[in-house]
Motif scaffolding. Structure first.
Motif, PDB file in Angstrom:
ATOM      1  N   UNK A  82       0.842  -1.216   0.000  1.00 49.56           N
ATOM      2  CA  UNK A  82       0.000   0.000   0.000  1.00 49.56           C
ATOM      3  C   UNK A  82       0.867   1.252   0.000  1.00 49.56           C
ATOM      4  N   UNK A 126      -0.789   6.665  -0.183  1.00 51.19           N
ATOM      5  CA  UNK A 126      -1.930   6.900   0.703  1.00 51.19           C
ATOM      6  C   UNK A 126      -3.245   6.920  -0.079  1.00 51.19           C
ATOM      7  N   UNK A 127      -4.299   6.589   0.599  1.00 52.34           N
ATOM      8  CA  UNK A 127      -5.619   6.642   0.005  1.00 52.34           C
ATOM      9  C   UNK A 127      -6.355   7.803   0.665  1.00 52.34           C
ATOM     10  N   UNK A 128      -6.295   8.961   0.017  1.00 57.46           N
ATOM     11  CA  UNK A 128      -6.829  10.177   0.649  1.00 57.46           C
ATOM     12  C   UNK A 128      -8.336  10.081   0.885  1.00 57.46           C
ATOM     13  N   UNK A 129      -9.022   9.224   0.133  1.00 60.23           N
ATOM     14  CA  UNK A 129     -10.480   9.145   0.294  1.00 60.23           C
ATOM     15  C   UNK A 129     -10.880   8.213   1.446  1.00 60.23           C
ATOM     16  N   UNK A 130      -9.930   7.409   1.940  1.00 62.46           N
ATOM     17  CA  UNK A 130     -10.266   6.487   3.045  1.00 62.46           C
ATOM     18  C   UNK A 130     -10.534   7.295   4.313  1.00 62.46           C
ATOM     19  N   UNK A 131     -11.347   6.740   5.217  1.00 59.23           N
ATOM     20  CA  UNK A 131     -11.591   7.467   6.472  1.00 59.23           C
ATOM     21  C   UNK A 131     -10.643   6.990   7.573  1.00 59.23           C
ATOM     22  N   UNK A 132     -10.119   5.775   7.419  1.00 58.38           N
ATOM     23  CA  UNK A 132      -9.220   5.248   8.451  1.00 58.38           C
ATOM     24  C   UNK A 132      -8.313   4.177   7.844  1.00 58.38           C
ATOM     25  N   UNK A 133      -7.129   4.025   8.430  1.00 62.83           N
ATOM     26  CA  UNK A 133      -6.225   2.956   7.994  1.00 62.83           C
ATOM     27  C   UNK A 133      -6.135   1.828   9.025  1.00 62.83           C
ATOM     28  N   UNK A 134      -6.863   1.920  10.114  1.00 69.19           N
ATOM     29  CA  UNK A 134      -6.783   0.876  11.147  1.00 69.19           C
ATOM     30  C   UNK A 134      -7.237  -0.476  10.600  1.00 69.19           C
ATOM     31  N   UNK A 135      -6.587  -1.532  11.042  1.00 73.57           N
ATOM     32  CA  UNK A 135      -7.075  -2.891  10.816  1.00 73.57           C
ATOM     33  C   UNK A 135      -7.496  -3.422  12.178  1.00 73.57           C
ATOM     34  N   UNK A 136      -8.743  -3.817  12.296  1.00 70.76           N
ATOM     35  CA  UNK A 136      -9.192  -4.350  13.588  1.00 70.76           C
ATOM     36  C   UNK A 136      -8.552  -5.701  13.851  1.00 70.76           C
ATOM     37  N   UNK A 137      -8.092  -5.910  15.071  1.00 71.67           N
ATOM     38  CA  UNK A 137      -7.444  -7.182  15.417  1.00 71.67           C
ATOM     39  C   UNK A 137      -8.137  -7.865  16.591  1.00 71.67           C
ATOM     40  N   UNK A 138      -9.149  -7.190  17.137  1.00 71.47           N
ATOM     41  CA  UNK A 138      -9.845  -7.750  18.293  1.00 71.47           C
ATOM     42  C   UNK A 138     -10.778  -8.872  17.891  1.00 71.47           C
TER      43      UNK A 138
END
Lengths: 54, 609
Positions: free
Chosen positions: A36, A39-51
């Protein structure tokens, strides 16, 4: 590493790179960039949930 | 009761830590024994020390806990090569042979090296994820029953930033960001570009930041890193070179920031000051957003921090200042060395919970977890070398050292067990009088032989901290920066408007030696329970001078690991302009010592940091 083995590895490395890694890289990137790098300026978040998924 | 030896190794700052049912028996970095700064080698001497301190052999342990998962890391290395082909052959040919030869099976190497210690049979080895080890090191020894946990570093396996929730004796993952998008790497890229060493010069960049103005910060946000409101971010890899070679930045980065990187040891210019200020500002912005997200997603009111970026005490200070959490606790060995401790904690949890919580304290014992030396040992060393000393009672020694400090002397202070983690916290320290305006330049240039811009940190009696600093909570591990209290500030008229390093000559407070150019200080608060010997010295200094603060810097010279043994301490004492050495209850004065002779120039043997 012995000198002979090191020499063999040094010879083999470009071969493996050209025959395996370059095609694999080009092929993968046809679909998506695994790193990646832009950057993807249109994305709202880059977090990947791990829970645990609920 | 479960007992485990934690190991971190083969990248940076190898370490070993022994945990017995949630209690830390010993922890130390290999560099202190090998005398090679940030030594990445297998921590054989640190592991041997931990076992000796515990009075145990490998057979008596339940587990060896390795701080990361080599197979997952190899997976990341392979994908990076695939992702960068055909441009990454430079790294491929350097990196792949060692990964194929042994690194992907690093735990087997750990087993072999432990076996070589000849201390019994090696128990089973468990691998934890790199960030899991960090998270455990941040939460399990913390004084909190539950907390949000934030780990931010360069990279482990894939993870570069991770958010966890800690409850009881568990750490549960919440969310993560992955390689190559890394705040640690962003900061290291600027460290490299400003001519400092990656993985060690980051501290210098942080120290440089207050000299500059953050004029490049908008450019960093616009071109280098896309930061989302929730603190997640992605780097634009077109500007970085660390995927492709052994350097951090290349041409596109140079174009963006007005020319090639500063060469190491070249003069510092306004550009470096401004670059440091800019990346520091962006780092703080990201850390604040990450902290807010940690609060929102976990609902916890306390935060635990670890990972190399958690050593950025200016950013930590901002998290406290913004009151995002009620309280913050940072693992003092926040970097990879602390991974050994976290892994050991994961493998050796007490069946009846974290007992230190009952005392309302953390489990780190002031980070005094390394080797200590008895007075008999020290005396035997001094006598065998015919070194002149005065032996005093502990109370007399403390009063005498306080008097010498008040008289302007610089004192080497070697007491108690060695600290675990990168900071000297008053066991292997060089101390001075903070009221003396000359002390910063004397200590930088005549004692540490390092750059003049670098600030020194204060130690202060915990009960008097508010008198001197605008600090909202204790800072026992020197990991929070806060402002100097208004009443201590003394802006000298006529000196305002100075720029760059000229600002060093300004007097800014009643304790100028520990006041940075922006009126900030990196504070260590000292309480009686965690640090009785240091607390007594500060109290004696206060009784004699009215000042409850001392200058504290690590007992070493630039580029050298902090001293570990009395021999190391004496050598450093004799090589530098330290006036007095307090080794346990023994006091040594420079003027009484025999002439120090060494073959060759010792300063050439120590690589620059």
């Amino acid at each position: 590493m012995s000198t002979a083995r090191r020499a063999a590895v040094n010879l083999l490395l470009p071969v493996v790179y050209v025959l395996l890694f370059i095609p694999a890289g080009l092929l993968t990137r046809l679909f998506r960039d695994p790193l990646h790098r832009k950057p993807d300026r249109s994305a709202t978040s880059y977090w990947t949930d791990t829970g645990p998924t609920t | 009761m479960p007992t485990a030896l934690g190991i971190s190794a083969f990248y940076h700052d190898s370490a070993a830590a022994l945990v017995d049912a949630g209690t830390i028996v010993a922890a130390a970095q290999e560099e202190r024994f090998s005398r090679r700064r940030h030594d990445p080698a297998f921590p054989a001497q640190a592991a041997r020390y931990c076992l000796t301190e515990a009075g145990t052999k490998l057979d008596d342990l339940d587990r060896i806990a390795y701080y990361e998962d080599p197979r997952r890391k190899f997976h990341r290395v392979l994908w990076t090569q695939i992702g960068t082909a055909p441009r990454g052959f430079g790294t491929f040919r350097h990196v792949l042979p060692e990964w194929l030869a042994w690194k992907r099976r690093a735990t087997e190497t750990v087993r072999d090296r432990l076996q070589d210690l000849d201390l019994g049979t090696v128990p089973p080895i468990d691998c934890y994820q790199h960030h899991e080890s960090h998270a455990a090191s941040a939460f399990l020894p913390s004084p909190y029953e539950s907390a949000a946990i934030l780990c931010v570093d360069g990279v482990g396996e894939w993870t570069t930033t991770s958010l966890w929730r800690g409850t009881g004796d568990r750490v549960e993952p919440v969310a993560e960001l992955r390689f190559p998008h890394s705040l640690g790497m962003l900061y290291s890229a600027f460290t490299y570009f400003c001519g400092f060493k990656v993985d060690s010069g980051e501290y210098k960049l942080m120290g440089l930041a207050p000299y500059g103005t953050p004029r490049y910060a908008p450019l960093i946000r616009e071109r280098l890193v896309d930061i989302k409101p929730d603190g997640s971010f992605r780097l634009d890899m077109r500007y970085f070179a660390f995927l492709l070679g052994r350097v951090m930045t290349g041409r596109p980065f140079e174009k963006l920031f007005d020319g090639p990187r500063r060469e190491p040891e070249a003069p510092l210019t306004e550009r470096e000051f401004d670059l440091a200020a800019s990346v520091q500002q962006v780092t703080e912005e990201i850390m604040l957003r990450l902290a807010r997200t940690a609060r929102e997603r976990t609902g916890e009111s306390r935060l635990c921090l670890a990972g190399g970026v958690a050593l950025n005490c200016v950013a930590n200070g901002r998290i406290v200042e913004e009151e995002i959490f009620d309280e913050l606790w940072i693992q003092p060995a926040a970097g990879d060395a602390g991974g050994a401790l976290g892994a050991a904690f994961l493998a050796a949890r007490a069946p009846d919970g974290r007992s230190h919580l009952q005392q309302g304290r953390d489990a780190m014992r002031g980070a005094r977890l390394g080797p200590g030396y008895t007075d008999q040992h020290i005396q035997a060393y001094l006598d065998s070398h015919g070194l002149p000393y005065t032996r005093l009672s502990s109370a007399e020694l403390s009063r005498q050292v306080a008097a010498e400090l008040a008289d302007g002397k610089v004192v080497g202070w070697f007491q108690d067990r060695m600290e675990f983690g990168p900071r000297a916290l008053g066991c292997r320290s060089i101390l001075g009088d903070p009221r003396n305006p000359e002390m910063q330049s004397v200590m930088n240039q005549k004692i540490k032989f390092r750059e003049s811009f670098r600030p020194f940190a204060p130690i202060v009696l915990a009960e008097d901290a508010e008198e001197y600093f605008q600090l909202r909570q204790p800072s026992p591990y020197m990991l929070l920066v806060a402002g100097i209290a208004e009443k201590q500030r003394r802006d000298t008229p006529g000196q305002q408007g100075a720029r760059g390093l000229d600002r060093l000559r300004e007097t800014r407070s009643a304790i100028p030696a520990v006041t940075h150019v922006d009126h900030s200080a990196r504070i260590q608060t000292v309480d009686d329970a965690d640090h009785p010997v240091l607390h007594r010295l500060l109290s004696d200094f206060k009784t004699q001078t009215g000042c409850a603060v001392l200058v504290n810097t690590s007992f070493n010279v630039r580029g050298e690991p902090i001293v570990a043994s009395p021999q190391d301490a004496y050598r450093c004492f004799m090589r530098t302009n330290i006036d007095t050495l307090a080794l346990g209850d023994f006091l040594l004065h420079k003027a009484d010592q025999p002439e120090w002779k060494e073959s060759g120039d010792w300063r050439e043997e120590i690589p620059l940091d």
